[in-house]
Design a protein around this motif. Sequence first.
Motif, PDB file in Angstrom:
ATOM      1  N   GLY A  55       1.145  -1.163   0.000  1.00 24.85           N
ATOM      2  CA  GLY A  55      -0.107   0.172  -0.078  1.00 24.85           C
ATOM      3  C   GLY A  55       0.615   1.477  -0.185  1.00 24.85           C
ATOM      4  O   GLY A  55       1.929   1.679  -0.293  1.00 24.85           O
ATOM      5  N   ARG A  56       0.057   2.294   0.507  1.00 24.09           N
ATOM      6  CA  ARG A  56       0.885   4.116   0.427  1.00 24.09           C
ATOM      7  C   ARG A  56       2.089   4.194   2.123  1.00 24.09           C
ATOM      8  O   ARG A  56       3.468   4.644   0.875  1.00 24.09           O
ATOM      9  CB  ARG A  56       0.298   5.143   1.602  1.00 24.09           C
ATOM     10  CG  ARG A  56      -0.724   5.121   0.893  1.00 24.09           C
ATOM     11  CD  ARG A  56      -1.624   6.364   1.188  1.00 24.09           C
ATOM     12  NE  ARG A  56      -2.885   6.124   1.983  1.00 24.09           N
ATOM     13  CZ  ARG A  56      -3.865   6.435   2.965  1.00 24.09           C
ATOM     14  NH1 ARG A  56      -2.825   7.556   3.435  1.00 24.09           N
ATOM     15  NH2 ARG A  56      -4.725   5.941   3.448  1.00 24.09           N
ATOM     16  N   LYS A  57       2.393   2.974   2.173  1.00 27.93           N
ATOM     17  CA  LYS A  57       4.169   2.762   2.755  1.00 27.93           C
ATOM     18  C   LYS A  57       5.097   2.388   1.728  1.00 27.93           C
ATOM     19  O   LYS A  57       5.574   3.140   1.994  1.00 27.93           O
ATOM     20  CB  LYS A  57       4.103   1.327   3.767  1.00 27.93           C
ATOM     21  CG  LYS A  57       3.636   1.825   5.633  1.00 27.93           C
ATOM     22  CD  LYS A  57       3.147   0.936   5.898  1.00 27.93           C
ATOM     23  CE  LYS A  57       1.803   0.440   6.492  1.00 27.93           C
ATOM     24  NZ  LYS A  57       1.456  -0.966   6.691  1.00 27.93           N
ATOM     25  N   TRP A  58       4.265   1.632   0.967  1.00 30.41           N
ATOM     26  CA  TRP A  58       5.565   1.051  -0.062  1.00 30.41           C
ATOM     27  C   TRP A  58       5.588   2.285  -0.984  1.00 30.41           C
ATOM     28  O   TRP A  58       6.560   2.456  -1.179  1.00 30.41           O
ATOM     29  CB  TRP A  58       4.993  -0.380  -1.434  1.00 30.41           C
ATOM     30  CG  TRP A  58       5.695  -0.901  -1.908  1.00 30.41           C
ATOM     31  CD1 TRP A  58       7.432  -0.429  -2.340  1.00 30.41           C
ATOM     32  CD2 TRP A  58       5.288  -1.399  -2.512  1.00 30.41           C
ATOM     33  NE1 TRP A  58       8.022  -1.049  -2.918  1.00 30.41           N
ATOM     34  CE2 TRP A  58       6.074  -1.946  -3.758  1.00 30.41           C
ATOM     35  CE3 TRP A  58       4.409  -2.290  -2.949  1.00 30.41           C
ATOM     36  CZ2 TRP A  58       6.694  -2.973  -4.697  1.00 30.41           C
ATOM     37  CZ3 TRP A  58       4.233  -3.160  -4.406  1.00 30.41           C
ATOM     38  CH2 TRP A  58       5.725  -3.517  -5.120  1.00 30.41           C
ATOM     39  N   LYS A  59       4.417   2.889  -1.088  1.00 30.72           N
ATOM     40  CA  LYS A  59       4.682   3.889  -2.005  1.00 30.72           C
ATOM     41  C   LYS A  59       5.588   5.331  -1.592  1.00 30.72           C
ATOM     42  O   LYS A  59       6.620   5.855  -2.332  1.00 30.72           O
ATOM     43  CB  LYS A  59       3.869   4.732  -2.015  1.00 30.72           C
ATOM     44  CG  LYS A  59       3.264   5.041  -3.882  1.00 30.72           C
ATOM     45  CD  LYS A  59       1.392   4.864  -4.307  1.00 30.72           C
ATOM     46  CE  LYS A  59       2.047   5.544  -5.330  1.00 30.72           C
ATOM     47  NZ  LYS A  59       1.182   5.843  -5.942  1.00 30.72           N
ATOM     48  N   LYS A  60       5.727   5.084  -0.433  1.00 35.50           N
ATOM     49  CA  LYS A  60       6.445   6.374   0.423  1.00 35.50           C
ATOM     50  C   LYS A  60       7.664   5.710   0.138  1.00 35.50           C
ATOM     51  O   LYS A  60       8.331   6.589  -0.044  1.00 35.50           O
ATOM     52  CB  LYS A  60       6.208   6.216   1.767  1.00 35.50           C
ATOM     53  CG  LYS A  60       5.373   7.443   2.118  1.00 35.50           C
ATOM     54  CD  LYS A  60       5.259   7.754   3.447  1.00 35.50           C
ATOM     55  CE  LYS A  60       4.129   7.945   4.354  1.00 35.50           C
ATOM     56  NZ  LYS A  60       3.988   7.874   5.334  1.00 35.50           N
TER      57      LYS A  60
ATOM     58  N   GLY B 150       8.803   5.208  -1.743  1.00 35.11           N
ATOM     59  CA  GLY B 150       9.505   4.650  -3.954  1.00 35.11           C
ATOM     60  C   GLY B 150       9.059   3.543  -4.754  1.00 35.11           C
ATOM     61  O   GLY B 150       9.541   3.678  -5.674  1.00 35.11           O
ATOM     62  N   GLY B 151       8.400   2.984  -4.122  1.00 31.43           N
ATOM     63  CA  GLY B 151       8.200   1.458  -4.804  1.00 31.43           C
ATOM     64  C   GLY B 151       6.883   1.749  -5.354  1.00 31.43           C
ATOM     65  O   GLY B 151       6.421   2.811  -5.652  1.00 31.43           O
ATOM     66  N   ARG B 152       6.117   0.538  -6.057  1.00 32.68           N
ATOM     67  CA  ARG B 152       4.955   0.849  -6.631  1.00 32.68           C
ATOM     68  C   ARG B 152       3.221   1.148  -5.719  1.00 32.68           C
ATOM     69  O   ARG B 152       2.965   1.274  -6.087  1.00 32.68           O
ATOM     70  CB  ARG B 152       4.283  -0.296  -8.435  1.00 32.68           C
ATOM     71  CG  ARG B 152       4.417  -1.352  -7.507  1.00 32.68           C
ATOM     72  CD  ARG B 152       4.083  -1.938  -8.574  1.00 32.68           C
ATOM     73  NE  ARG B 152       4.359  -3.573  -8.148  1.00 32.68           N
ATOM     74  CZ  ARG B 152       3.159  -4.041  -8.181  1.00 32.68           C
ATOM     75  NH1 ARG B 152       2.303  -4.058  -7.476  1.00 32.68           N
ATOM     76  NH2 ARG B 152       3.258  -5.870  -7.733  1.00 32.68           N
ATOM     77  N   GLY B 153       3.564   0.528  -4.834  1.00 36.92           N
ATOM     78  CA  GLY B 153       2.594   0.377  -3.861  1.00 36.92           C
ATOM     79  C   GLY B 153       1.665  -0.296  -4.083  1.00 36.92           C
ATOM     80  O   GLY B 153       2.099  -1.142  -5.088  1.00 36.92           O
ATOM     81  N   GLY B 154       0.298  -0.318  -3.640  1.00 36.28           N
ATOM     82  CA  GLY B 154      -0.451  -2.016  -4.164  1.00 36.28           C
ATOM     83  C   GLY B 154      -0.346  -3.077  -3.688  1.00 36.28           C
ATOM     84  O   GLY B 154       0.257  -2.753  -1.938  1.00 36.28           O
ATOM     85  N   LYS B 155      -0.989  -3.730  -3.675  1.00 30.74           N
ATOM     86  CA  LYS B 155      -0.781  -5.347  -2.933  1.00 30.74           C
ATOM     87  C   LYS B 155       0.962  -5.871  -3.345  1.00 30.74           C
ATOM     88  O   LYS B 155       1.212  -5.528  -4.877  1.00 30.74           O
ATOM     89  CB  LYS B 155      -2.048  -6.958  -3.897  1.00 30.74           C
ATOM     90  CG  LYS B 155      -3.091  -6.441  -2.834  1.00 30.74           C
ATOM     91  CD  LYS B 155      -3.974  -7.047  -3.569  1.00 30.74           C
ATOM     92  CE  LYS B 155      -5.199  -6.795  -1.997  1.00 30.74           C
ATOM     93  NZ  LYS B 155      -5.765  -7.841  -2.858  1.00 30.74           N
ATOM     94  N   ILE B 156       1.070  -6.260  -2.405  1.00 28.23           N
ATOM     95  CA  ILE B 156       2.410  -7.208  -3.024  1.00 28.23           C
ATOM     96  C   ILE B 156       2.422  -8.174  -3.445  1.00 28.23           C
ATOM     97  O   ILE B 156       3.255  -8.543  -4.564  1.00 28.23           O
ATOM     98  CB  ILE B 156       3.547  -6.972  -1.665  1.00 28.23           C
ATOM     99  CG1 ILE B 156       4.037  -5.888  -1.098  1.00 28.23           C
ATOM    100  CG2 ILE B 156       4.747  -8.159  -1.654  1.00 28.23           C
ATOM    101  CD1 ILE B 156       5.335  -5.744   0.145  1.00 28.23           C
TER     102      ILE B 156
ATOM    103  N   SER C 108      12.227  -4.760  -1.440  1.00 33.62           N
ATOM    104  CA  SER C 108      12.015  -2.712  -1.945  1.00 33.62           C
ATOM    105  C   SER C 108      10.750  -2.537  -0.696  1.00 33.62           C
ATOM    106  O   SER C 108      11.106  -1.715  -0.363  1.00 33.62           O
ATOM    107  CB  SER C 108      11.366  -2.716  -3.665  1.00 33.62           C
ATOM    108  OG  SER C 108      10.532  -1.613  -3.041  1.00 33.62           O
ATOM    109  N   ALA C 109       9.671  -2.765  -0.784  1.00 34.47           N
ATOM    110  CA  ALA C 109       8.912  -3.020   0.174  1.00 34.47           C
ATOM    111  C   ALA C 109       9.059  -3.120   1.362  1.00 34.47           C
ATOM    112  O   ALA C 109       8.489  -1.999   2.556  1.00 34.47           O
ATOM    113  CB  ALA C 109       8.094  -3.311  -0.253  1.00 34.47           C
TER     114      ALA C 109
END
Length: 342
Positions: free
Chosen positions: A168-173, A175-181, A334-335
Amino acid sequence: KKRVVSGVQPTGSIHLGNYLGAIKSWVALQDLYETLFLVVDLHAITMPHDVEQLTKSTRTSAALYIACGIDPTKASIFVQSHVPAHAELTWLLSCVTPISWLNKMIQFKEKARKSGEDVGTGLLTYPLLMASDILLYQSDLVPVGEDQRQHLELTRDVADRVNHLYGGRKWKKLGGRGGKIFKVPEALVPETCARVMSLTDGTAKMSKSAPSDLSRINLLDTPDQIANKVKRCKTDSALGMEFGNEERPECNNLLSIYQQVTGKTQQEVIAECGEMSWGQFKPVLTDALIAHLQPIQKTYDEVSADVGYLDSILADGAAKANLLADTTLQNVYSAMGFVPRT
Ligand code: TYM
């Protein structure tokens, strides 16, 4: 296209339970979905193993996949240890999975109890290796027999947990693509023969590890062995043959096997065999088993005679699997905040 992943352990010989519970349904799925079928060799060392036997069984299993109808031009066939991401992801998953989840696994409890010794750590963490097999490929469907249902549930729980903790948003923050891993997969368990029972005890599962070989039909058994095993299988003293009578588990099991290897419906089987005695039914079942397994054994002989061909299929399969698996693995790293490899 939806993706399907499944595998069999190369411990001992592949038997009718593995075939009717899993491999037979893989064959139909390869025409509908993107399919990956692995020989899960890393799983085969959770209990003490014979080194030479592992090498042999790994190739035998792959050759049997092809002999059973898996077409390497449609499906990817590969060996689990040829894709290092499986072992790597297992470590990451083991750090986010509570031990209590693993302690609840029925197979672990049974195997640990039967072994009576201080078993290896891998026997406990094994379901996470299986989860890695599935989650690395973002699988939609996992065709397995009934006994793997609990491991599939665990896989879903682990996927949810990782998605929740790091997606989700944590991953986006980060610099990842966000959403489901991970995609959360579903088990696909056949209606008939999801649990093929032992020939010598209709209340026990047919298994590779049962001490008596008379308890199972192996895909590579000769016609004589098949005839002998069916002749000596457990029966009862009731008249006629019937499905679904709980007091007659052996009868239900053998009729279901007969139904599956002949491709008939239950009604057709009952019309044909309902009035038969055990003495009449046994040769009919024996002939049906031999007729069904003969073409599989013929193709097996051809495929296994050409190790170069087999190894080239496994190399192609691993190349494709490595690409898919690495993409997921890098996303997980990355996440979780690991510095990317450059
Ligand atoms: P394994 O090697 O014990 O069995 C392979 C497959 O055969 C099924 N099966 C049966 N089905 C019906 N009746 C039986 N008596 C019977 N015995 C076995 C199993 O349910 C299974 O589908 N952990 C798995 C292998 C695995 C896997 C995976 C499966 C590893 N990674 C990823 C799917 C996806 C196992 O030990 O299966």
